[in-house]
Scaffold this motif. Sequence first.
Motif, PDB file in Angstrom:
ATOM      1  N   ILE A 165       0.830  -1.207   0.000  1.00  0.00           N
ATOM      2  CA  ILE A 165       0.000   0.000   0.000  1.00  0.00           C
ATOM      3  C   ILE A 165       0.860   1.251   0.000  1.00  0.00           C
ATOM      4  CG2 ILE A 165      -1.712   1.272   1.353  1.00  0.00           C
ATOM      5  CD1 ILE A 165      -2.892  -1.358   2.228  1.00  0.00           C
ATOM      6  N   GLU A 166       2.038   1.183   0.639  1.00  0.00           N
ATOM      7  CA  GLU A 166       2.945   2.337   0.627  1.00  0.00           C
ATOM      8  C   GLU A 166       3.403   2.680  -0.783  1.00  0.00           C
ATOM      9  OE1 GLU A 166       6.159   1.554   3.245  1.00  0.00           O
ATOM     10  OE2 GLU A 166       5.063   2.176   5.056  1.00  0.00           O
ATOM     11  N   ALA A 167       3.444   1.683  -1.667  1.00  0.00           N
ATOM     12  CA  ALA A 167       3.880   1.920  -3.049  1.00  0.00           C
ATOM     13  C   ALA A 167       2.819   2.639  -3.879  1.00  0.00           C
ATOM     14  CB  ALA A 167       4.247   0.597  -3.706  1.00  0.00           C
ATOM     15  N   LEU A 168       1.593   2.698  -3.365  1.00  0.00           N
ATOM     16  CA  LEU A 168       0.533   3.394  -4.093  1.00  0.00           C
ATOM     17  C   LEU A 168       0.668   4.900  -3.936  1.00  0.00           C
ATOM     18  CD1 LEU A 168      -2.520   1.188  -2.967  1.00  0.00           C
ATOM     19  CD2 LEU A 168      -1.176   0.963  -5.074  1.00  0.00           C
ATOM     20  N   THR A 169       0.003   5.620  -4.785  1.00  0.00           N
ATOM     21  CA  THR A 169      -0.031   7.084  -4.638  1.00  0.00           C
ATOM     22  C   THR A 169      -0.928   7.433  -3.456  1.00  0.00           C
ATOM     23  OG1 THR A 169      -1.944   7.363  -6.082  1.00  0.00           O
ATOM     24  CG2 THR A 169       0.218   7.362  -7.131  1.00  0.00           C
ATOM     25  N   PRO A 170      -0.793   8.621  -2.875  1.00  0.00           N
ATOM     26  CA  PRO A 170      -1.646   9.001  -1.738  1.00  0.00           C
ATOM     27  C   PRO A 170      -3.132   8.868  -2.035  1.00  0.00           C
ATOM     28  CG  PRO A 170       0.154  10.555  -1.960  1.00  0.00           C
ATOM     29  CD  PRO A 170       0.235   9.640  -3.149  1.00  0.00           C
ATOM     30  N   MET A 180     -11.927   0.062   3.866  1.00  0.00           N
ATOM     31  CA  MET A 180     -11.602  -0.919   4.897  1.00  0.00           C
ATOM     32  C   MET A 180     -12.336  -0.607   6.187  1.00  0.00           C
ATOM     33  SD  MET A 180      -7.524  -1.631   4.675  1.00  0.00           S
ATOM     34  CE  MET A 180      -6.745  -2.311   3.218  1.00  0.00           C
ATOM     35  N   LYS A 181     -12.413  -1.624   7.051  1.00  0.00           N
ATOM     36  CA  LYS A 181     -12.915  -1.427   8.405  1.00  0.00           C
ATOM     37  C   LYS A 181     -11.817  -0.808   9.259  1.00  0.00           C
ATOM     38  CE  LYS A 181     -16.209  -5.260   8.239  1.00  0.00           C
ATOM     39  NZ  LYS A 181     -16.632  -6.534   8.855  1.00  0.00           N
ATOM     40  N   ALA A 182     -12.215  -0.205  10.375  1.00  0.00           N
ATOM     41  CA  ALA A 182     -11.262   0.544  11.199  1.00  0.00           C
ATOM     42  C   ALA A 182     -10.151  -0.347  11.757  1.00  0.00           C
ATOM     43  CB  ALA A 182     -12.010   1.228  12.351  1.00  0.00           C
ATOM     44  N   ASP A 183     -10.489  -1.561  12.213  1.00  0.00           N
ATOM     45  CA  ASP A 183      -9.458  -2.418  12.809  1.00  0.00           C
ATOM     46  C   ASP A 183      -8.445  -2.889  11.775  1.00  0.00           C
ATOM     47  OD1 ASP A 183     -11.341  -3.865  11.492  1.00  0.00           O
ATOM     48  OD2 ASP A 183     -11.495  -5.476  12.976  1.00  0.00           O
ATOM     49  N   SER A 184      -8.911  -3.247  10.564  1.00  0.00           N
ATOM     50  CA  SER A 184      -7.983  -3.666   9.498  1.00  0.00           C
ATOM     51  C   SER A 184      -7.110  -2.500   9.068  1.00  0.00           C
ATOM     52  CB  SER A 184      -8.771  -4.196   8.297  1.00  0.00           C
ATOM     53  OG  SER A 184      -9.566  -5.310   8.656  1.00  0.00           O
ATOM     54  N   ARG A 185      -7.715  -1.314   8.965  1.00  0.00           N
ATOM     55  CA  ARG A 185      -6.950  -0.129   8.563  1.00  0.00           C
ATOM     56  C   ARG A 185      -5.883   0.197   9.596  1.00  0.00           C
ATOM     57  NH1 ARG A 185     -11.092   2.937   7.165  1.00  0.00           N
ATOM     58  NH2 ARG A 185     -11.426   3.785   9.255  1.00  0.00           N
ATOM     59  N   GLY A 186      -6.225   0.086  10.890  1.00  0.00           N
ATOM     60  CA  GLY A 186      -5.250   0.377  11.941  1.00  0.00           C
ATOM     61  C   GLY A 186      -4.096  -0.601  11.949  1.00  0.00           C
ATOM     62  N   ALA A 187      -4.380  -1.860  11.696  1.00  0.00           N
ATOM     63  CA  ALA A 187      -3.307  -2.863  11.701  1.00  0.00           C
ATOM     64  C   ALA A 187      -2.306  -2.603  10.583  1.00  0.00           C
ATOM     65  CB  ALA A 187      -3.922  -4.254  11.560  1.00  0.00           C
ATOM     66  N   ILE A 188      -2.784  -2.187   9.438  1.00  0.00           N
ATOM     67  CA  ILE A 188      -1.873  -1.919   8.318  1.00  0.00           C
ATOM     68  C   ILE A 188      -1.121  -0.620   8.545  1.00  0.00           C
ATOM     69  CG2 ILE A 188      -1.765  -1.431   5.839  1.00  0.00           C
ATOM     70  CD1 ILE A 188      -4.130  -3.314   5.483  1.00  0.00           C
ATOM     71  N   LEU A 189      -1.781   0.410   9.046  1.00  0.00           N
ATOM     72  CA  LEU A 189      -1.104   1.682   9.316  1.00  0.00           C
ATOM     73  C   LEU A 189       0.010   1.501  10.337  1.00  0.00           C
ATOM     74  CD1 LEU A 189      -4.121   4.177   9.465  1.00  0.00           C
ATOM     75  CD2 LEU A 189      -2.295   4.177   7.767  1.00  0.00           C
ATOM     76  N   GLU A 190      -0.182   0.596  11.246  1.00  0.00           N
ATOM     77  CA  GLU A 190       0.823   0.332  12.278  1.00  0.00           C
ATOM     78  C   GLU A 190       2.124  -0.191  11.687  1.00  0.00           C
ATOM     79  OE1 GLU A 190       0.954  -3.071  15.578  1.00  0.00           O
ATOM     80  OE2 GLU A 190      -0.672  -1.626  15.904  1.00  0.00           O
ATOM     81  N   LYS A 191       2.030  -0.900  10.567  1.00  0.00           N
ATOM     82  CA  LYS A 191       3.218  -1.482   9.941  1.00  0.00           C
ATOM     83  C   LYS A 191       3.849  -0.556   8.891  1.00  0.00           C
ATOM     84  CE  LYS A 191       2.849  -5.317  12.226  1.00  0.00           C
ATOM     85  NZ  LYS A 191       3.873  -5.680  13.248  1.00  0.00           N
ATOM     86  N   MET A 192       3.198   0.569   8.606  1.00  0.00           N
ATOM     87  CA  MET A 192       3.720   1.502   7.624  1.00  0.00           C
ATOM     88  C   MET A 192       4.688   2.470   8.286  1.00  0.00           C
ATOM     89  SD  MET A 192       0.173   2.279   5.514  1.00  0.00           S
ATOM     90  CE  MET A 192       0.936   3.509   4.448  1.00  0.00           C
ATOM     91  N   THR A 193       5.518   3.135   7.494  1.00  0.00           N
ATOM     92  CA  THR A 193       6.405   4.154   8.042  1.00  0.00           C
ATOM     93  C   THR A 193       5.559   5.312   8.571  1.00  0.00           C
ATOM     94  OG1 THR A 193       6.593   5.266   5.898  1.00  0.00           O
ATOM     95  CG2 THR A 193       8.222   3.563   6.394  1.00  0.00           C
ATOM     96  N   PRO A 194       6.033   6.009   9.594  1.00  0.00           N
ATOM     97  CA  PRO A 194       5.230   7.090  10.178  1.00  0.00           C
ATOM     98  C   PRO A 194       4.820   8.160   9.163  1.00  0.00           C
ATOM     99  CG  PRO A 194       7.031   6.530  11.640  1.00  0.00           C
ATOM    100  CD  PRO A 194       7.267   5.752  10.365  1.00  0.00           C
ATOM    101  N   ALA A 195       5.724   8.522   8.271  1.00  0.00           N
ATOM    102  CA  ALA A 195       5.399   9.573   7.295  1.00  0.00           C
ATOM    103  C   ALA A 195       4.269   9.134   6.371  1.00  0.00           C
ATOM    104  CB  ALA A 195       6.643   9.926   6.485  1.00  0.00           C
ATOM    105  N   LYS A 196       4.362   7.912   5.844  1.00  0.00           N
ATOM    106  CA  LYS A 196       3.328   7.400   4.946  1.00  0.00           C
ATOM    107  C   LYS A 196       2.009   7.214   5.688  1.00  0.00           C
ATOM    108  CE  LYS A 196       5.149   6.729   0.799  1.00  0.00           C
ATOM    109  NZ  LYS A 196       4.538   7.217  -0.449  1.00  0.00           N
ATOM    110  N   ALA A 197       2.106   6.697   6.938  1.00  0.00           N
ATOM    111  CA  ALA A 197       0.895   6.478   7.724  1.00  0.00           C
ATOM    112  C   ALA A 197       0.199   7.799   8.033  1.00  0.00           C
ATOM    113  CB  ALA A 197       1.229   5.740   9.010  1.00  0.00           C
ATOM    114  N   ALA A 198       1.003   8.841   8.348  1.00  0.00           N
ATOM    115  CA  ALA A 198       0.417  10.152   8.629  1.00  0.00           C
ATOM    116  C   ALA A 198      -0.248  10.725   7.386  1.00  0.00           C
ATOM    117  CB  ALA A 198       1.506  11.103   9.128  1.00  0.00           C
TER     118      ALA A 198
END
Length: 302
Positions: A165-170, A180-198
């Motif tokens: 997902i990080e490879a996609l455009t914003p 996505m549902k909130a729990d699935s979205r949170g789990a993936i954001l947790e594994k992303m770099t802080p800049a991309k997640a923000a």
Amino acid sequence: MADTSIEGASYSALERFLIWFVIPFVFTAVLLFVLLSIFDYDIKSSIQKALHNTPVIGTIVPAPKEKAVVTSDGKAPTSEQSIKVKDEEITKLNARIAELQTALQKADSTTEQKDASLKDAQAKLTDLEEKLKNKTQTEEEYNNQITQLANMYAKMNPSKAAPIIEALTPKEMVLVFSMMKADSRGAILEKMTPAKAAEASIGVKDVVPVRDKQIAALQERLATNGAAKTVTSVSKTDLGQTFANMTPKSASNVLLEMNKSNPDKVLAILSGMDNASRSKVMTSLSDANKEIAASISAKLVQ
């Protein structure tokens, strides 16, 4: 003496006829003749023509002679000249008829062009209506495809889905996360770099409305300038729940990165969390940066 005056005062019938009828008639006739002569009216020809047209008398009185047409040099035209003049007049009339026919043809051509333009416009309108129907069906199909794609990422291991997902455009990340549902979205954001997640979190919270989701997703990649109108937006509560499902450390890292560009969104995310999750994230924020944590806490209680 008295008899003489009476005889002088009385008139005979003949005298009265002359005074009241003959003399005024003669005077009027003479005056009319003089006036007609002044205005160059051919009295003789008119009288002769009237008598010729009268029954019985017309057999005796001949018809008046027509005046010969005189040319500019003062001579009567010959038969050849008369024919030439008539030919010229006929030529002028034919030219005028040709002009009128040309104008009529132009008018007919203009009418045909307008009819053709109207038919073309109607055909284009029908085509646009058909395209609009097809477009609506395509949008529904596209939404289903994005939903299926989001569900596929949600079922993957978050650590493996995050780099993809990080490879996609914003815009593409926002489009996927919004399905996505909130729990699935949170789990993936947790594994992303802080800049991309923000960046993705801000996009999910404050989605730019666009008319077509497909345009929204491909706008950055294709560098197009499409007009915006409707994409699914995520509420403040949903986004807060997303961060609440992340580990406090990951959530705090993302919020610290987000605070650099948009501190208001950080406050909105924290206010959307439940008290327990917000307490854990604030503790992690304090461990990472006490000054920023204190500033955020002060703003939250305002």
